[in-house]
Design a protein around this motif. Structure first.
Motif, PDB file in Angstrom:
ATOM      1  N   ASP A 256      37.506   0.623  23.002  1.00  0.00           N
ATOM      2  CA  ASP A 256      37.552   0.282  24.426  1.00  0.00           C
ATOM      3  C   ASP A 256      36.378  -0.661  24.679  1.00  0.00           C
ATOM      4  O   ASP A 256      35.227  -0.235  24.734  1.00  0.00           O
ATOM      5  N   PHE A 257      36.671  -1.955  24.841  1.00  0.00           N
ATOM      6  CA  PHE A 257      35.635  -2.983  24.933  1.00  0.00           C
ATOM      7  C   PHE A 257      35.332  -3.262  26.401  1.00  0.00           C
ATOM      8  O   PHE A 257      36.190  -3.713  27.156  1.00  0.00           O
ATOM      9  N   GLY A 258      34.082  -3.000  26.802  1.00  0.00           N
ATOM     10  CA  GLY A 258      33.719  -3.111  28.205  1.00  0.00           C
ATOM     11  C   GLY A 258      34.191  -1.886  28.951  1.00  0.00           C
ATOM     12  O   GLY A 258      34.966  -1.972  29.901  1.00  0.00           O
ATOM     13  N   SER A 259      33.725  -0.712  28.538  1.00  0.00           N
ATOM     14  CA  SER A 259      34.315   0.560  28.944  1.00  0.00           C
ATOM     15  C   SER A 259      33.680   1.176  30.181  1.00  0.00           C
ATOM     16  O   SER A 259      33.960   2.325  30.514  1.00  0.00           O
ATOM     17  N   GLY A 260      32.800   0.451  30.866  1.00  0.00           N
ATOM     18  CA  GLY A 260      32.155   1.041  32.018  1.00  0.00           C
ATOM     19  C   GLY A 260      31.301   2.219  31.610  1.00  0.00           C
ATOM     20  O   GLY A 260      30.516   2.151  30.668  1.00  0.00           O
ATOM     21  N   HIS A 261      31.480   3.347  32.282  1.00  0.00           N
ATOM     22  CA  HIS A 261      30.749   4.553  31.915  1.00  0.00           C
ATOM     23  C   HIS A 261      31.437   5.306  30.779  1.00  0.00           C
ATOM     24  O   HIS A 261      31.026   6.424  30.446  1.00  0.00           O
ATOM     25  N   GLY A 262      32.484   4.721  30.211  1.00  0.00           N
ATOM     26  CA  GLY A 262      33.142   5.343  29.069  1.00  0.00           C
ATOM     27  C   GLY A 262      33.981   6.544  29.417  1.00  0.00           C
ATOM     28  O   GLY A 262      34.254   7.389  28.554  1.00  0.00           O
ATOM     29  N   ASP A 263      34.443   6.649  30.669  1.00  0.00           N
ATOM     30  CA  ASP A 263      35.188   7.823  31.097  1.00  0.00           C
ATOM     31  C   ASP A 263      36.440   8.060  30.257  1.00  0.00           C
ATOM     32  O   ASP A 263      36.693   9.162  29.786  1.00  0.00           O
ATOM     33  N   TYR A 264      37.246   7.007  30.097  1.00  0.00           N
ATOM     34  CA  TYR A 264      38.488   7.192  29.368  1.00  0.00           C
ATOM     35  C   TYR A 264      38.237   7.504  27.904  1.00  0.00           C
ATOM     36  O   TYR A 264      38.897   8.377  27.322  1.00  0.00           O
TER      37      TYR A 264
END
Length: 495
Positions: A256-264
């Motif tokens: 997941d590239f550019g995942s924000g806070h990585g929630d998903y």
């Protein structure tokens, strides 16, 4: 009577105006000539807006046109207190967009060819439309007073700036009005509306550095609710839910590239999925401070996965290219994603849908926050918004523009869900790009700039392994005849 101490001067001397340092609008020569013609026919029926210190906040092009036709004064609304730069620009943007007549509003007209203040009690709103725009106006009138004006015909119909009049009724303040004969109203509206220049955000370059984009990460892909206080967050992503999860298995290798806070990524790893994620502007929990240690750890994790198992079968790029600060960064993101994708892998992309956003402006939905949903797009469909104390760029795409962009990096691009908030695509068969383009992209994407010109410089390992893997992949692709026709045109991705 004019409330809230906003002062109106019908004959403010042009020579006393001090232009603002930044005006986010450029006018073509053709539009400038058209503006002069309108001013000759109708005069100055739209006041400029001045900051309390005399700085011209809105009306730069109009004052230039007035000078060009030999005028020495202009109607002016003078704000009661000095406003900040972000509010100056909001005034400028709303001032240029306030010629609207979606709503149907009537009020008590004044004498033809004169300015007057119309009591709010006489305003009757028969049809109230374009609520997002009304709310944007309302934020500014509540904070700074009645800074706008309307044009009304002698039959009492507000023919220009009807949404402003609707706000005046709701907030109970009198409105400044210029009254015209009804038989002249149509020509005046035609002359004052239409295209008068384009937005130009280059003047805000220094105030919107790359790292400002980290402000979007804490909430991206999250839908907060009352459960958030208990550390429970509902996950929401059209890309994951529509393009990835319906077929994803625990055997697929995903980044997941550019995942924000990585929630998903975190959520799905808990269910047994093999997902790495990377966010160069990951922030510390509950703060806007960048978490460098976690970012470097993400790079190390992807580096190990690449060494052990090669390129990824699935790359997710959700809500990333809409946040790139320049065409260079857009190119570097897509070049890196091209590199992370195995020859038989696929990339699932989602970005802001321009058509949906423009439709929203004319909707009957209101919003509940100060960062309005109105768009002020430049020639590249980029908007600039002031969010949480920072300037943020937002880049929009249509299905056609997204296909054209992604086709430079992938042979097969399939667009889907074009009517939703995000326009999405599935990309396969990565194209072969020049090796130096890859090298530059990796250096930028895995060693991003941070405040005070800091870079962590912990990217040499992932750069080396990625270059090795894509050289092997690309040599096989070229052998199969899958070459990128001539590579990128020199400078085609740059400003």
């Amino acid at each position: 009577m004019n409330p809230l101490d906003v002062r109106f001067d019908p004959v403010f001397p042009l020579e006393k105006l001090r232009p603002a340092d930044y005006n986010p609008r450029r006018l073509s020569e053709e539009s400038f000539v058209r503006l002069q013609g309108s001013l000759r026919r109708h005069g100055g029926v739209k006041p400029v807006i001045l900051n309390a210190d005399g700085t011209l906040v809105a009306g730069h092009q109009r004052t230039k046109a007035l000078k060009a036709i030999g005028q020495t004064t202009t109607p002016a609304m003078i704000l009661p207190q000095k406003v900040r730069l972000q509010d100056e620009i909001k005034f400028n943007l709303l001032h240029n967009r306030v010629e609207t007549d979606s709503s149907v509003v009537y009020a008590e007209p004044g004498p033809i060819g004169q300015w007057c203040w119309i009591p709010w009690q006489t305003i009757e709103v028969e049809e109230s439309r374009n609520l997002p725009f009304q709310q944007a106006i309302g934020f500014m009138t509540a904070a700074h007073g009645p800074w706008g004006s309307v044009v009304i015909d002698d039959q009492g119909r507000v023919v220009l700036n009807a949404e402003y009049a609707a706000v005046a009724k709701a907030q109970r303040f009198d409105i400044l009005a210029w009254t015209v004969a009804s038989f002249d109203a149509g020509q005046l509206v035609e002359d004052l509306t239409g295209e008068y220049g384009v937005y130009d955000w280059t003047g805000l370059e220094e105030q919107a550095p790359v790292w400002n984009q980290h402000i979007v990460q804490p909430n991206r892909l999250r839908e907060h609710s009352s459960k958030a206080k208990a550390d429970k967050v509902r996950y929401k992503s059209e890309v994951w839910e529509r393009l990835v999860l319906p077929w994803l298995t625990t055997s697929h290798r995903v980044v997941d590239f550019g995942s924000g806070h990585g929630d998903y990524a975190r959520h799905l790893r808990g269910k047994g999925y093999r997902i790495d994620d990377y966010e160069p502007y990951r922030t510390l929990k509950g703060k806007y401070a960048v978490d460098i240690r976690t970012i470097v750890g993400q790079i190390r994790g992807i580096e190990r996965e690449l060494k052990e198992n090669g390129l990824f079968e699935v790359v997710v790029l959700d809500s990333v290219i809409n946040a790139t600060t320049s065409l260079d960064y857009q190119h570097w993101v897509l070049t890196t994603v091209n590199a992370l994708c195995a020859a038989d892998g696929q990339v699932c992309v989602g970005t802001r849908n321009l058509e949906r956003e423009l439709t929203y402006e004319k909707s009957e939905h209101s919003i509940s926050r100060d960062s309005t949903r109105l768009s002020f797009l430049d020639s590249e469909n980029v908007d600039m918004r002031f969010v949480r104390g920072k300037w943020q760029r937002i880049r929009y795409h249509t299905p056609e523009s997204l296909r054209g962009l992604l086709s430079r990096y992938f042979e097969d691009v399939q667009i889907s869900d074009t009517t939703r908030a995000t326009v999405k695509a599935v990309c396969k068969h990565p194209r072969v790009l020049p090796i130096e383009e890859y090298r530059l992209a990796f250096s930028e994407e895995f060693n991003m700039p941070y405040p005070d010109e800091f870079r962590h410089n912990k990217h040499s390992g992932i750069l080396a392994i990625l270059l090795e893997l894509i050289e092997d992949r690309n040599s096989n692709l070229e052998g199969q005849g899958n070459a990128f026709d001539g590579g990128l045109e020199q400078g085609s991705h740059r400003h």
